[in-house]
Design a protein around this motif. Structure first.
Motif, short mmCIF file in Angstrom:
data_model
loop_
_atom_site.label_atom_id
_atom_site.label_comp_id
_atom_site.label_asym_id
_atom_site.label_seq_id
_atom_site.Cartn_x
_atom_site.Cartn_y
_atom_site.Cartn_z
N ASP A 135 -51.49 1.94 -31.93
CA ASP A 135 -51.07 2.63 -30.70
C ASP A 135 -50.99 1.63 -29.54
O ASP A 135 -50.03 1.65 -28.75
CB ASP A 135 -52.06 3.74 -30.33
CG ASP A 135 -52.07 4.88 -31.33
OD1 ASP A 135 -51.03 5.14 -31.94
OD2 ASP A 135 -53.14 5.49 -31.49
N ILE A 136 -51.99 0.77 -29.44
CA ILE A 136 -52.03 -0.20 -28.35
C ILE A 136 -50.90 -1.22 -28.51
O ILE A 136 -50.26 -1.60 -27.52
CB ILE A 136 -53.40 -0.90 -28.32
CG1 ILE A 136 -54.49 0.11 -27.94
CG2 ILE A 136 -53.40 -2.07 -27.34
CD1 ILE A 136 -55.89 -0.42 -28.02
N ALA A 137 -50.65 -1.65 -29.76
CA ALA A 137 -49.57 -2.62 -29.99
C ALA A 137 -48.22 -2.02 -29.60
O ALA A 137 -47.38 -2.71 -28.99
CB ALA A 137 -49.55 -3.03 -31.46
N ALA A 138 -48.00 -0.75 -29.92
CA ALA A 138 -46.75 -0.09 -29.56
C ALA A 138 -46.60 0.03 -28.05
O ALA A 138 -45.52 -0.18 -27.49
CB ALA A 138 -46.68 1.28 -30.22
N GLU A 139 -47.70 0.37 -27.37
CA GLU A 139 -47.67 0.48 -25.91
C GLU A 139 -47.41 -0.89 -25.28
O GLU A 139 -46.71 -0.99 -24.26
CB GLU A 139 -49.00 1.05 -25.40
CG GLU A 139 -49.05 1.34 -23.92
CD GLU A 139 -48.14 2.48 -23.48
OE1 GLU A 139 -47.76 2.50 -22.29
OE2 GLU A 139 -47.80 3.34 -24.33
N TYR A 140 -47.95 -1.93 -25.89
CA TYR A 140 -47.74 -3.28 -25.38
C TYR A 140 -46.27 -3.67 -25.45
O TYR A 140 -45.72 -4.25 -24.51
CB TYR A 140 -48.58 -4.27 -26.19
CG TYR A 140 -48.41 -5.72 -25.79
CD1 TYR A 140 -48.86 -6.17 -24.55
CD2 TYR A 140 -47.79 -6.63 -26.64
CE1 TYR A 140 -48.72 -7.50 -24.17
CE2 TYR A 140 -47.64 -7.96 -26.27
CZ TYR A 140 -48.11 -8.39 -25.04
OH TYR A 140 -47.94 -9.70 -24.67
N GLU A 141 -45.61 -3.32 -26.56
CA GLU A 141 -44.19 -3.63 -26.70
C GLU A 141 -43.37 -2.89 -25.64
O GLU A 141 -42.41 -3.43 -25.10
CB GLU A 141 -43.71 -3.26 -28.10
CG GLU A 141 -44.25 -4.17 -29.20
CD GLU A 141 -43.90 -5.63 -28.96
OE1 GLU A 141 -42.73 -5.92 -28.62
OE2 GLU A 141 -44.79 -6.48 -29.09
N LYS A 142 -43.76 -1.66 -25.33
CA LYS A 142 -43.07 -0.90 -24.29
C LYS A 142 -43.28 -1.54 -22.92
O LYS A 142 -42.37 -1.60 -22.09
CB LYS A 142 -43.58 0.55 -24.26
CG LYS A 142 -43.08 1.42 -25.39
CD LYS A 142 -43.84 2.74 -25.44
CE LYS A 142 -43.90 3.43 -24.10
NZ LYS A 142 -44.67 4.70 -24.16
N ALA A 143 -44.49 -2.02 -22.69
CA ALA A 143 -44.84 -2.55 -21.37
C ALA A 143 -44.26 -3.94 -21.13
O ALA A 143 -44.06 -4.34 -19.98
CB ALA A 143 -46.36 -2.60 -21.21
N LYS A 144 -43.97 -4.67 -22.20
CA LYS A 144 -43.50 -6.05 -22.04
C LYS A 144 -42.24 -6.14 -21.19
O LYS A 144 -42.09 -7.06 -20.39
CB LYS A 144 -43.26 -6.69 -23.42
CG LYS A 144 -44.53 -7.14 -24.10
CD LYS A 144 -44.25 -7.70 -25.49
CE LYS A 144 -43.52 -9.01 -25.45
NZ LYS A 144 -43.37 -9.62 -26.78
N SER A 145 -41.34 -5.19 -21.38
CA SER A 145 -40.09 -5.24 -20.62
C SER A 145 -40.34 -5.09 -19.13
O SER A 145 -39.58 -5.60 -18.30
CB SER A 145 -39.14 -4.14 -21.09
OG SER A 145 -39.71 -2.85 -20.89
N GLU A 146 -41.41 -4.38 -18.76
CA GLU A 146 -41.74 -4.22 -17.34
C GLU A 146 -42.52 -5.41 -16.81
O GLU A 146 -42.48 -5.71 -15.62
CB GLU A 146 -42.56 -2.94 -17.14
CG GLU A 146 -41.82 -1.67 -17.56
CD GLU A 146 -42.70 -0.44 -17.41
OE1 GLU A 146 -43.83 -0.57 -16.91
OE2 GLU A 146 -42.25 0.65 -17.81
N LEU A 147 -43.23 -6.09 -17.72
CA LEU A 147 -44.06 -7.21 -17.30
C LEU A 147 -43.29 -8.52 -17.25
O LEU A 147 -43.65 -9.44 -16.50
CB LEU A 147 -45.25 -7.35 -18.26
CG LEU A 147 -46.23 -6.18 -18.28
CD1 LEU A 147 -47.21 -6.32 -19.42
CD2 LEU A 147 -46.97 -6.07 -16.95
N GLU A 148 -42.24 -8.61 -18.06
CA GLU A 148 -41.44 -9.83 -18.08
C GLU A 148 -40.34 -9.75 -17.02
O GLU A 148 -39.20 -9.38 -17.30
CB GLU A 148 -40.84 -10.04 -19.48
CG GLU A 148 -41.91 -10.31 -20.54
CD GLU A 148 -41.34 -10.39 -21.95
OE1 GLU A 148 -40.20 -9.90 -22.15
OE2 GLU A 148 -42.02 -10.93 -22.83
N VAL A 149 -40.70 -10.06 -15.81
CA VAL A 149 -39.78 -9.97 -14.67
C VAL A 149 -39.53 -11.37 -14.10
O VAL A 149 -40.35 -12.28 -14.28
CB VAL A 149 -40.34 -9.04 -13.59
CG1 VAL A 149 -40.49 -7.63 -14.11
CG2 VAL A 149 -41.70 -9.55 -13.09
#
Length: 310
Positions: A135-149
Motif C-alpha cells: 500500500d505504501i509503495a503504491a502511494e509513493y508512486e502516486k506521490a512521486k509525480s507531485e514531488l518531482e517538480v
C-alpha cells in the motif's frame, strides 16, 4: 470527498473521565461505575466512602500518558492518581450540587459519547484494514509525480527603490564583466547580500509569486531586464541553473504516506456509511452578520514567503 474531522479525545479528557454512563445503575449518579467495567474489583482509593476502581484509574492513566499503568514508574502513577482523585472529588461535589441536571453538562456528555464511539469505530476499522508495505509503495508512486517538480537556482540583489534597481540593471548591462555576486555584496539590502545574493536551490512555490513568476520565465544565465517588485522591495534576479527535482526516498516520507493512506481510507469509509444511513441536512445556515468564524483545521502553505526565508 468529504473531509473527515473528529474532535481530539485529549481535548475532552477531563469531561470524559467523570461521565461514565453504562447501565441503569448509573442513572441517578453518573459516577457509579457499571459492574461490567470494574474489572477484578480492585479498589485503589475511596472518596467520601465511594470506591475508586483500578480499571477506571488505569483507563484514565492510559489516556493521559499514552502508556499502560504498569509501564509507568511509581512517581508517574502517584501523580496520575492524585489527578484522578482530585477529579473524583470535584465530580462528586458537582453531583451533590445538582449539576448533573445542567443542560450544558448533559449536551457535552451526549456529544462526547458520540465522539468516543466514532473514535472506537474508526480504530476497529484501522485494525481490520492494516496498511501494508505494498500500500505504501503504491502511494509513493502516486506521490512521486507531485514531488518531482522543477527546481531553480538563483541569486538576487534586493533594493529599496525602483530607481536603484534600474541603476543596478544598467550597470550589469553596460559592464558584462561585472560580477553579480560582488555587486550583490555591495548593493543588496537583503540578508543574502553578504553571500553574493545566493538563494541556492528552491521550488517556485516557496517564493512570493511575483518573484517566482519572473525567475521561472527567465533563461538560465540571464539577469532580469526590469526590477521585480514584491512587498520586500525591488529585486534584480539572476537565474543560475534549473533542474527537475527528485522525490525523497520512500523511507524518508513513510510516515507522511501512511497518514495519507489512513486519511483517504477513513474518508471513503465515512462516505460509505453516510450513503448507507442517509444524511439529510435541515439546518438553516442563515447567521447574523457578526457570526464568529471557525478557523480551518489546517492552514494552506504560505506562498508569500520572503525569498530570503525560503
Amino acid at each position: 470527498m468529504k473531509k473527515l474531522i473528529l474532535a481530539s479525545l485529549s481535548a475532552l479528557l477531563l469531561l470524559g473521565a467523570c461521565t461514565q454512563k453504562s447501565d441503569s445503575s448509573t442513572i441517578d449518579n453518573p459516577l457509579n461505575l457499571a459492574d461490567h467495567l470494574k474489572g477484578d474489583n480492585t479498589v485503589v482509593a475511596k472518596v467520601g466512602g465511594q470506591n475508586v476502581y483500578k480499571s477506571e484509574f488505569a483507563n484514565y492513566a492510559k489516556t493521559r500518558s499514552q502508556q499502560e499503568l504498569d509501564e509507568l514508574n511509581v512517581q508517574a502513577q502517584q501523580q496520575l492518581l492524585d489527578e484522578y482523585l482530585q477529579l473524583q472529588t470535584l465530580s462528586m461535589k458537582a453531583v451533590s450540587a445538582g449539576l448533573v441536571d445542567n443542560v450544558d453538562y448533559g449536551l457535552q456528555t451526549h456529544n462526547l459519547s458520540k465522539n468516543l464511539l466514532a473514535q472506537a469505530l474508526l480504530k476497529d476499522y484501522e485494525q481490520e484494514n492494516p496498511i501494508t508495505d505494498s500500500d505504501i509503495a503504491a502511494e509513493y508512486e502516486k506521490a512521486k509525480s507531485e514531488l518531482e517538480v522543477p527546481e531553480i537556482k538563483g541569486s538576487h540583489i534586493l533594493l529599496k527603490t525602483k530607481e536603484e534597481a534600474d541603476a543596478v540593471i544598467s550597470q550589469l548591462k553596460n559592464n558584462p564583466q561585472q560580477d553579480f555576486a560582488e555587486l550583490a555584496k555591495e548593493k543588496s539590502t537583503g540578508p543574502s547580500g553578504p553571500n553574493g545574493g545566493d538563494l541556492g536551490w528552491f521550488t517556485a512555490n516557496r517564493m512570493v509569486k511575483p518573484f517566482a513568476d519572473a525567475i521561472a520565465a527567465m533563461q538560465v544565465g540571464t539577469v532580469s531586464e526590469t526590477p521585480v517588485e514584491t512587498q520586500f522591495g525591488f529585486h534584480v534576479i539572476k537565474k543560475t541553473d534549473e533542474r527537475m527535482g527528485t522525490a525523497p526516498e520512500l523511507e524518508n516520507i513513510r510516515p507522511r504516506l501512511e497518514q495519507q493512506i489512513k486519511q483517504d481510507r477513513l474518508e471513503t469509509y465515512l462516505s460509505k456509511i453516510e450513503d448507507q444511513l442517509g444524511v439529510e441536512i435541515l439546518y438553516d445556515f442563515a447567521a447574523p452578520p457578526l457570526s464568529p468564524v471557525i478557523p480551518p483545521v489546517s492552514e494552506p502553505a504560505d506562498t508569500d514567503a520572503d525569498p530570503e526565508e525560503k
